[in-house]
Design a protein around this motif. Structure first.
Motif, PDB file in Angstrom:
ATOM      1  N   ASP A 202       0.862  -1.187   0.000  1.00 10.61           N
ATOM      2  CA  ASP A 202       0.000   0.000   0.000  1.00 10.61           C
ATOM      3  C   ASP A 202       0.891   1.227   0.000  1.00 10.61           C
ATOM      4  OD1 ASP A 202      -2.137   1.468   2.575  1.00 10.61           O
ATOM      5  OD2 ASP A 202      -1.727   2.051   0.504  1.00 10.61           O
ATOM      6  N   ALA A 203       1.058   1.835  -1.146  1.00 19.29           N
ATOM      7  CA  ALA A 203       2.001   2.942  -1.266  1.00 19.29           C
ATOM      8  C   ALA A 203       1.339   4.293  -1.062  1.00 19.29           C
ATOM      9  CB  ALA A 203       2.672   2.905  -2.642  1.00 19.29           C
ATOM     10  N   GLY A 204       0.040   4.329  -0.834  1.00 12.61           N
ATOM     11  CA  GLY A 204      -0.642   5.611  -0.803  1.00 12.61           C
ATOM     12  C   GLY A 204      -0.929   6.154   0.577  1.00 12.61           C
ATOM     13  N   SER A 205      -0.774   5.320   1.604  1.00 13.04           N
ATOM     14  CA  SER A 205      -1.160   5.776   2.931  1.00 13.04           C
ATOM     15  C   SER A 205       0.021   6.251   3.746  1.00 13.04           C
ATOM     16  CB  SER A 205      -1.857   4.641   3.684  1.00 13.04           C
ATOM     17  OG  SER A 205      -0.940   3.581   3.872  1.00 13.04           O
ATOM     18  N   GLY A 206       1.242   5.941   3.288  1.00 15.19           N
ATOM     19  CA  GLY A 206       2.394   6.314   4.080  1.00 15.19           C
ATOM     20  C   GLY A 206       2.768   5.272   5.124  1.00 15.19           C
ATOM     21  N   TRP A 207       2.038   4.183   5.168  1.00 13.39           N
ATOM     22  CA  TRP A 207       2.345   3.154   6.156  1.00 13.39           C
ATOM     23  C   TRP A 207       3.689   2.502   5.873  1.00 13.39           C
ATOM     24  CZ3 TRP A 207       1.528   1.820  10.825  1.00 13.39           C
ATOM     25  CH2 TRP A 207       1.696   0.508  11.263  1.00 13.39           C
TER      26      TRP A 207
END
Lengths: 508, 207
Positions: A202-207
Motif C-alpha cells: 500500500d504505497a498511498g497511505s504512508g504506512w
C-alpha cells in the motif's frame, strides 16, 4: 478392470500394525510387537472381476528389514518469517525426522500484550510447513514467540523458541510491470525505465516507505547480461539511463525495500535495444567532414612553412633579464678567473675608478643579531659577514630593510679610510656548508652566469656568506689582489631585485 | 480518503493559513525520523556482531522498555484511524522520552567493551543530533495543529545514569536500550510518514 487395494499384512503374524509409506506406492511397513519390522513390497493386488470373484492375491516380492525405524519425531527447526507489506507475515519451518510414522506439525505462539498461547491461524495459504498470519492476527511492534511441535503416535518434539517482531522481517516482493522506453534524441539517446510498486504494498497511505534500485546490464548474445551497474532511484517509480550507445541491447531489473528493511529479489529482466542513430552518415555530412579535413591540412601546411613568423606572432620573445650594474653579454663572455677575482676581497677595494662612477652604491651588510636573516635565498640580497668579525669592533650594520626589501645602500662614496680599516677585518670564507652559501676557494669557483651579485669593481674581493655560524673562515688572511673582472661594467636599469653595490659600508 | 475527512480539512486549513506548507515541515521531519530509525537499526546490528550468546538469553523483555506504557496503534488499520494531532502527540512523547536515555547511552559508549566502539560512539552522537532537530521540528509543527498535538505524555527513564559495572551487564543493558530505541524510532517514523501522506492531499507529490 483391476483395482488396487491397500496391501494386507500376512495374517499369521500377530500384533501387526501396517502403515502405508506413501499413498502412491504399493509398499507397506509392517511392525510386529512394536519392535521388529518387516518391509513388504507388494507388486500385485487383489482383483475383482464383474462377478466379484477375487482374482489376484498379494504377492510378496521382497521382504527385508524395514529401513525406517519407528521412533518419535525429530525436532523441527523454525527457519524464519517474512512480512511482504508490513501487514501480514508468514513463518516457515523445517520438519525433523518423522520417525517412520505419520507426523503432524503444529505451530503455537505467544505474543507480547496478548494473554495465553495460540495456534497458527492458517497452515495452508503459504504452502507446506508454513504458517500464515493474516491482517487480523498480525500486530507490529510486539514480539511473537513461536514454537513448532512435531508429533506422531510415538511422541512429540518441540522446536526452539523463535522470537520475531514484524518490524524486523519486512521484505517485499519484486516491483512489477517494469517497462523500458528507448528515447532517441539526436544529442543523447537515453533509456527510460518505469515500474510499479510490488503488488500487495500500500504505497498511498504512508504506512510503508518504498525505496527502489535499478540495475542495467549489457545484454549478450546468449541472452544473459553482464556488467551490471546499479543505480539508486529513491522513492520514485521511474528512472532514466543516459549515455547509452546506439545499437546496444540492455537488460534492466528493479528491486525494492520498505522502511530500510531487506531488499526484495530482482524483478524479471526487461530488455530493450537502443535504435541506431540515423542521419549522421549521409553524403552531405561525409563531404562536409572531408572538406574541413582538407582545410585543416592546408592550414597545418601553411603554419609549418611559416613557422617562424607564426611563432613570432604567437609567442613574442621575452625580454632577457637585466640586472642593474651588469651587462649580461659581457658576463657571459668573461672567463672563470675573472669571477674568481670578483668574489674575493681585495686590498685595493674599491678601485678608485669605480668610486667616481655614481652608480656605485656601497653597502655594508652584517649579521649583528641572530635575528637578522638574509633576505630570501637569493644571493643577490647582499653580503654578510661572519659573526666573529663583530669582535673586530666597528659594526657593519645590516642595512637591509627598506620598502621592497632591497638592501638599502649607503651614500655613494664611503670614506676611503674606513674602507681600508674594514678591509683588514675582512676574511675570506674558505668553505661553507649551509644553504645559500656561495663562496668557495678561488680555484674552484665555478663559472656562473648568475654572478650579478658582484657588481662591477665593487664586488672585488668580497666574500659571500649567509649562515654565519656555520661558516668557517680564515681570519685575516689577505688574498693576493685579483684583477677586477674586466667583463663587469656598471649598467643601470636593474631588472632583478639585486643590489649592485659594494659590500663596504660604514661603521655603525 | 473518506476516513479522514475531518482531519483532512484541518490539514488543509493549516497549510493554507501558515507560511510554510505543513507538508514541507512534515517532509523534513520524516527525513530526520527516517535517519533515526536507520541509524538505530545499524547500531543494533553493529552491537550484535560481537554479542555474547549468553547475553541474548538473559536480555530483558521489551515490556521492560520505559516507554512500553504508552498505548500506540499496533497495525495499519489502527494507525490510519488515529487523528493527526494524536499521532503527532504520540511521536513527540516517544521522542521526548529518549532525551535522557540517549545521554546515558552516549556517556556509556565511551567505556563500552566492544570492538566497534568508536563507530558506535559516532552513531550515538548522530542519533542525538537528529533527535534534537526532529524535536525542534515537531514543536513547530504541533504549534500549527490543535491542542491535542501539544500534549506530551511523560515517560520518565528510571534506569540510572550508567549501564552497569561488569562487561556483560554493560553490553546487555546497552543492547536492550538500543532495541527499545529502535522500536520507538520506528513508531515515530511510521506515524510521521502517515502524517506526511495525509498532508499530501494538498501536495500530491509527497505520496
Amino acid at each position: 478392470m483391476s483395482k488396487t487395494t491397500a496391501p494386507v499384512c500376512p495374517s499369521h503374524l500377530s500384533n501387526v500394525v501396517c502403515a502405508l509409506n506413501s499413498p502412491t506406492s504399493h509398499a507397506a511397513c509392517c511392525y510386529v510387537n512394536h519392535t521388529v519390522s518387516f518391509f513388504f513390497f507388494v507388486c500385485a493386488s487383489r482383483r475383482q472381476d464383474e462377478e466379484g470373484h477375487v482374482r489376484g492375491h498379494h504377492r510378496t516380492v521382497a521382504a527385508f528389514g524395514c529401513p525406517l525405524q519407528r521412533s518419535p519425531p525429530g525436532r523441527p527447526v523454525l527457519l524464519g518469517c517474512r512480512s511482504p507489506e508490513k501487514e501480514t507475515f508468514t513463518c516457515r519451518w523445517e520438519p525433523g525426522d518423522d520417525g517412520g510414522l505419520p507426523t503432524a506439525h503444529r505451530l503455537y505462539y505467544q505474543r507480547e500484550r496478548l494473554e495465553g498461547t495460540h495456534e497458527c491461524p492458517d497452515y495452508r495459504s503459504a504452502g507446506s510447513n508454513s504458517c500464515f498470519f493474516d491482517k487480523s492476527h498480525t500486530s507490529i511492534w510486539v514480539d511473537y514467540y513461536l514454537t513448532v511441535v512435531a508429533s506422531n503416535s510415538l511422541g512429540n518434539a518441540t522446536s526452539d523458541i523463535f522470537k520475531v517482531d514484524v518490524m524486523e522481517i519486512v521484505k517485499p516482493d519484486a516491483p512489477q510491470h517494469v517497462t523500458l522506453t528507448a528515447e532517441d534524441r539526436t544529442d543523447s539517446p537515453s533509456l527510460h525505465v518505469s515500474w510499479e510498486h510490488p503488488p500487495n504494498v500500500d504505497a498511498g497511505s504512508g504506512w510503508v516507505t518504498p525505496e527502489y534500485r535499478v540495475r542495467a546490464g549489457r545484454r549478450r548474445q546468449a541472452g544473459d547480461a553482464a556488467d551490471w551497474k546499479e543505480y539508486k532511484a529513491g522513492a520514485q517509480t521511474h528512472f532514466t539511463l543516459y549515455g547509452v550507445h546506439p545499437g546496444a541491447a540492455f537488460a534492466v531489473q528493479v528491486r525494492c525495500r520498505l522502511d530500510h528493511g531487506s531488499w526484495s529479489s530482482w524483478s524479471d529482466a526487461s530488455y530493450a535495444e537502443i535504435p541506431e542513430r540515423i542521419g549522421r552518415d549521409g553524403p552531405f555530412w561525409t563531404s562536409l567532414w572531408g572538406l574541413s579535413g582538407f582545410l585543416f591540412l592546408a592550414a597545418v601546411c601553411v603554419a609549418v612553412t611559416k613557422r617562424k613568423s607564426v611563432m613570432q606572432f604567437l609567442l613574442p620573445p621575452v625580454p632577457g633579464p637585466k640586472i642593474r650594474g651588469l651587462d649580461f653579454q659581457l658576463v657571459k663572455s668573461a672567463r672563470p678567473e675573472d669571477f674568481a677575482g670578483a668574489l674575493l676581497i681585495r686590498r685595493d677595494f674599491p678601485p678608485a675608478a669605480a668610486r667616481k662612477d655614481g652608480a656605485i652604491e656601497p653597502l655594508i651588510v652584517s649579521d649583528v643579531d641572530a635575528g637578522v636573516q638574509p633576505r630570501s635565498g637569493a644571493v643577490s640580497a647582499g653580503f654578510g659577514w661572519d659573526n666573529r668579525q663583530k669582535n673586530n669592533g666597528g659594526e657593519r650594520n645590516a642595512t637591509r630593510e627598506d620598502g621592497d626589501g632591497r638592501s638599502s645602500t649607503r651614500g655613494g662614496d664611503a670614506d676611503f679610510e674606513t674602507r681600508a680599516a674594514l678591509e683588514s677585518d675582512y676574511s675570506r670564507v674558505k668553505d661553507v656548508t649551509a644553504d645559500n652559501i656561495f663562496l668557495l676557494d678561488s680555484a674552484d669557483v665555478p663559472r656562473a652566469e648568475r654572478l650579478p651579485e658582484d657588481r662591477g669593481e665593487a664586488a672585488n674581493g668580497k666574500t659571500l656568506s649567509f649562515r654565519k655560524e656555520s661558516v668557517p673562515s680564515e681570519r685575516r688572511k689577505k688574498l693576493p689582489p685579483a684583477r677586477p673582472p674586466r667583463a663587469a661594467r656598471v649598467i643601470d636599469g636593474g631588472y632583478v631585485d639585486a643590489i649592485p653595490t659594494s659590500p663596504l659600508g660604514e661603521t655603525a | 480518503l473518506g476516513r479522514c475527512c475531518g482531519s483532512c480539512s484541518l490539514m488543509y486549513m493549516v497549510a493554507v493559513c501558515s507560511g510554510v506548507p505543513i507538508g514541507d515541515l512534515l517532509e523534513r521531519a520524516a527525513q530526520h525520523s527516517d535517519k533515526l530509525y536507520s541509524l538505530s537499526t545499524t547500531l543494533t546490528h553493529d552491537l550484535d556482531s560481537h554479542f555474547p550468546p549468553m547475553g541474548r538469553m538473559i536480555m530483558p523483555r521489551p515490556s521492560a522498555c520505559h516507554t512500553s506504557s504508552l498505548q500506540t496503534p499496533g497495525d495499519k488499520e489502527q494507525a490510519l484511524q488515529v487523528s493527526e494531532s494524536e499521532l503527532l502527540s504520540l511521536a513527540r512523547s516517544l521522542l521526548q522520552a529518549w532525551a535522557d536515555p540517549l545521554v546515558v547511552l552516549s556517556s556509556s559508549a565511551n567505556t563500552l567493551p566492544h570492538p566497534a566502539q568508536s563507530k558506535i560512539i559516532n552513531k550515538i552522537h548522530e542519533l542525538q543530533e537528529h533527535s534534537k532537530n526532529l524535536g525542534d521540528g515537531l514543536n513547530i509543527i504541533s504549534g500549527k495543529m490543535d491542542p491535542t498535538a501539544q500534549t506530551i505524555s511523560s515517560l520518565p527513564y528510571r534506569g540510572g545514569n550508567d549501564v552497569g559495572q561488569d562487561k556483560l551487564s554493560k553490553l546487555i543493558k546497552f543492547q536492550f536500550l538500543l532495541s527499545c530505541f529502535r522500536r520507538d524510532s520506528h513508531k515515530i517514523d511510521s506515524f510521521l510518514k502517515v502524517l506526511r501522506c495525509r498532508a499530501a492531499k494538498t501536495q500530491p507529490h509527497l505520496c
